[in-house]
Write a protein that holds these residues in place. Structure first.
Motif, PDB file in Angstrom:
ATOM      1  N   ASN A   1       0.857  -1.182   0.000  1.00 60.27           N
ATOM      2  CA  ASN A   1       0.000   0.000   0.000  1.00 60.27           C
ATOM      3  C   ASN A   1       0.897   1.237   0.000  1.00 60.27           C
ATOM      4  O   ASN A   1       1.009   1.942   0.991  1.00 60.27           O
ATOM      5  N   GLY A   2       1.573   1.480  -1.124  1.00 58.81           N
ATOM      6  CA  GLY A   2       2.425   2.650  -1.251  1.00 58.81           C
ATOM      7  C   GLY A   2       3.902   2.322  -1.173  1.00 58.81           C
ATOM      8  O   GLY A   2       4.317   1.171  -1.118  1.00 58.81           O
ATOM      9  N   ASN A   3       4.707   3.362  -1.127  1.00 59.53           N
ATOM     10  CA  ASN A   3       6.166   3.243  -1.014  1.00 59.53           C
ATOM     11  C   ASN A   3       6.541   3.318   0.461  1.00 59.53           C
ATOM     12  O   ASN A   3       6.261   4.321   1.118  1.00 59.53           O
ATOM     13  N   PRO A   4       7.176   2.300   1.021  1.00 57.26           N
ATOM     14  CA  PRO A   4       7.458   2.300   2.464  1.00 57.26           C
ATOM     15  C   PRO A   4       8.422   3.392   2.913  1.00 57.26           C
ATOM     16  O   PRO A   4       8.537   3.647   4.111  1.00 57.26           O
ATOM     17  N   LYS A   5       9.092   4.038   1.978  1.00 57.50           N
ATOM     18  CA  LYS A   5       9.960   5.158   2.359  1.00 57.50           C
ATOM     19  C   LYS A   5       9.142   6.392   2.706  1.00 57.50           C
ATOM     20  O   LYS A   5       9.630   7.292   3.390  1.00 57.50           O
ATOM     21  N   GLN A   6       7.899   6.431   2.242  1.00 54.59           N
ATOM     22  CA  GLN A   6       7.051   7.603   2.445  1.00 54.59           C
ATOM     23  C   GLN A   6       5.722   7.286   3.115  1.00 54.59           C
ATOM     24  O   GLN A   6       5.199   8.113   3.854  1.00 54.59           O
ATOM     25  N   ALA A   7       5.178   6.111   2.833  1.00 54.52           N
ATOM     26  CA  ALA A   7       3.817   5.776   3.263  1.00 54.52           C
ATOM     27  C   ALA A   7       3.830   4.884   4.504  1.00 54.52           C
ATOM     28  O   ALA A   7       4.464   3.824   4.525  1.00 54.52           O
ATOM     29  N   ASN A   8       3.122   5.304   5.522  1.00 52.19           N
ATOM     30  CA  ASN A   8       3.083   4.593   6.793  1.00 52.19           C
ATOM     31  C   ASN A   8       2.537   3.179   6.657  1.00 52.19           C
ATOM     32  O   ASN A   8       3.058   2.234   7.258  1.00 52.19           O
ATOM     33  N   ALA A   9       1.470   3.007   5.871  1.00 55.97           N
ATOM     34  CA  ALA A   9       0.880   1.679   5.713  1.00 55.97           C
ATOM     35  C   ALA A   9       1.886   0.710   5.099  1.00 55.97           C
ATOM     36  O   ALA A   9       2.001  -0.443   5.522  1.00 55.97           O
ATOM     37  N   ALA A  10       2.624   1.166   4.102  1.00 56.61           N
ATOM     38  CA  ALA A  10       3.612   0.310   3.455  1.00 56.61           C
ATOM     39  C   ALA A  10       4.771  -0.013   4.398  1.00 56.61           C
ATOM     40  O   ALA A  10       5.273  -1.145   4.433  1.00 56.61           O
ATOM     41  N   LEU A  11       5.208   0.969   5.161  1.00 58.92           N
ATOM     42  CA  LEU A  11       6.268   0.741   6.139  1.00 58.92           C
ATOM     43  C   LEU A  11       5.855  -0.339   7.140  1.00 58.92           C
ATOM     44  O   LEU A  11       6.634  -1.232   7.482  1.00 58.92           O
ATOM     45  N   ASN A  12       4.622  -0.269   7.591  1.00 60.37           N
ATOM     46  CA  ASN A  12       4.131  -1.269   8.537  1.00 60.37           C
ATOM     47  C   ASN A  12       3.958  -2.635   7.872  1.00 60.37           C
ATOM     48  O   ASN A  12       4.068  -3.668   8.534  1.00 60.37           O
ATOM     49  N   GLY A  13       3.700  -2.643   6.563  1.00 61.89           N
ATOM     50  CA  GLY A  13       3.651  -3.904   5.836  1.00 61.89           C
ATOM     51  C   GLY A  13       5.004  -4.596   5.840  1.00 61.89           C
ATOM     52  O   GLY A  13       5.103  -5.816   6.022  1.00 61.89           O
ATOM     53  N   VAL A  14       6.059  -3.807   5.662  1.00 56.82           N
ATOM     54  CA  VAL A  14       7.414  -4.354   5.708  1.00 56.82           C
ATOM     55  C   VAL A  14       7.725  -4.870   7.116  1.00 56.82           C
ATOM     56  O   VAL A  14       8.323  -5.940   7.295  1.00 56.82           O
ATOM     57  N   MET A  15       7.290  -4.125   8.136  1.00 56.05           N
ATOM     58  CA  MET A  15       7.532  -4.556   9.516  1.00 56.05           C
ATOM     59  C   MET A  15       6.764  -5.830   9.841  1.00 56.05           C
ATOM     60  O   MET A  15       7.271  -6.707  10.539  1.00 56.05           O
TER      61      MET A  15
END
Length: 372
Positions: free
Chosen positions: A192-206
């Protein structure tokens, strides 16, 4: 803060300006009852809620950013605020990322187009407190100390749990995150987006990191997971949106459970999976811009969001409002909406402020090379 219809991603157009309804004084030229709105740290600093309402209606406008109407029921929230107070809302860049929200404050400041308020992921909120004005809503006491900045620079608003949503008519049932390496997932797994900018994507990586045996202190196994998924040909760089889910371009998406569950309206075969060994919860945060061009309206918007009405509207969007427990205790929660929340079985984990910041910094430094 918040990507496609459910995804906060790039976009520049102002997509919605709500026409002012005939209720109250909504003219932009009237004298506000609260002359100290720009520095008000609570409604009391404006002379109380009535004075704040009058001041906001005198301003007549509110600028919001990166609020898709189908994200956590924001469409109903925007409409509800407008109907209640008759204040015109300009909704800019609805598909923008959390980072783009704060970038807009930096670029537009107090100009007429500057954002009055933002709804951002915690990593972005923590890194940009110098852009925010302290403000405490009337229901401040209902929010845990761990979910707000002590002076009111930011306060968490709603949250949920990270999940993997998928179209069960296009891919096999997902029982483990490692199932995504199967040959039937070729080019189908998206964030859900670029994890460098988007919170949802960052949490997906986590979440992937936790499922692969990593910890909240070190997200590297999550980045490595997506690197291996890319090598296998299963990771798609296409940014998932409501449209890409509906047309089948992204049949597997890492996203918050409350957003993913909504895809069932367009895709009846859509299912949501939360790995029992990686139950990652997270909240977004509200903040008022210190340069808000409509400071009274900005503060009134916050009051509306944290009122029972605003919180229950998030709940109807399957998001978990920050005041849910307090409202349940007081008997003001929408029990029907609460009963529809996606089930979560296991022990949730939440990133601390320091862990959220460290994860973002690591992803910013290593993501591009991992998925090149």
């Amino acid at each position: 803060m918040k990507l496609g219809s459910f995804t906060r991603h790039l976009g520049l157009a102002v997509v919605a300006v709500f026409v002012v309804a005939a209720c109250g004084n909504t003219g932009g030229g009237g004298a506000a009852s609260c002359s100290a709105a720009k520095t008000a740290k609570s409604a009391a600093d404006c002379g109380g809620m009535d004075a704040l309402v009058k001041a906001a209606q005198a301003e007549g406008k509110l600028n919001v950013i990166a609020l898709p109407r189908d994200w956590a029921n924001y469409g109903a929230i925007l409409d509800g605020f407008h109907a209640k107070y008759g204040i015109a809302i300009t909704s800019d860049n609805p598909d923008g990322s959390s980072q783009q929200e704060v970038d807009a404050i930096k670029q537009l400041g107090s100009t007429s187009r500057g954002p009055d308020v933002v709804d951002v992921g915690m990593a972005v909120a923590l890194a940009n407190t110098n852009l925010f004005a302290p403000y405490k809503v009337a229901t401040w006491g209902d929010v845990l100390d761990s979910q707000k900045e002590p002076t009111g620079l930011w306060i968490q608003d709603y949250g949920g749990f990270m999940s993997i949503g998928y179209d069960s008519s296009k891919v096999p049932e997902i029982k483990s995150i490692d199932d995504l390496f199967g040959s039937q997932f070729k080019g189908k797994v998206a964030l859900n987006g670029n994890p460098k900018q988007a919170n949802a994507a960052l949490n997906g990586v986590m979440m992937a990191n936790l499922a692969e045996g990593g910890s909240l202190d070190d997200v590297s196994k999550g980045v490595d997971f997506f690197k291996r998924l890319k090598v296998a040909g299963n990771f798609s760089k296409t940014q998932a949106t409501t449209a890409t889910v509906k047309n089948g371009t992204t049949p597997v998406v890492f996203d918050w459970d409350y957003l993913s569950a909504g895809h069932g309206k367009d895709v009846p075969t859509w299912k949501v999976f939360v790995p029992s060994n990686a139950i990652l919860g997270g909240y977004y945060a509200q903040a008022v811009s210190k340069d808000a061009p409509h400071p009274a309206a900005a503060r009134l918007w916050e009051e509306y969001l944290y009122s029972d009405e605003g919180q229950n509207l998030w709940l109807k969007g399957l998001a978990r409002p920050v005041r849910q427990k307090a409202m349940t205790d007081k008997g003001t929660v929408d029990s029907v909406a609460a009963g529809k929340l996606p089930p979560v079985n296991g022990t949730p984990q939440f990133m601390s402020d320091a862990q959220s910041t460290a994860a973002k910094n690591y992803v910013v430094a290593h993501w591009d090379a991992a998925i090149a």
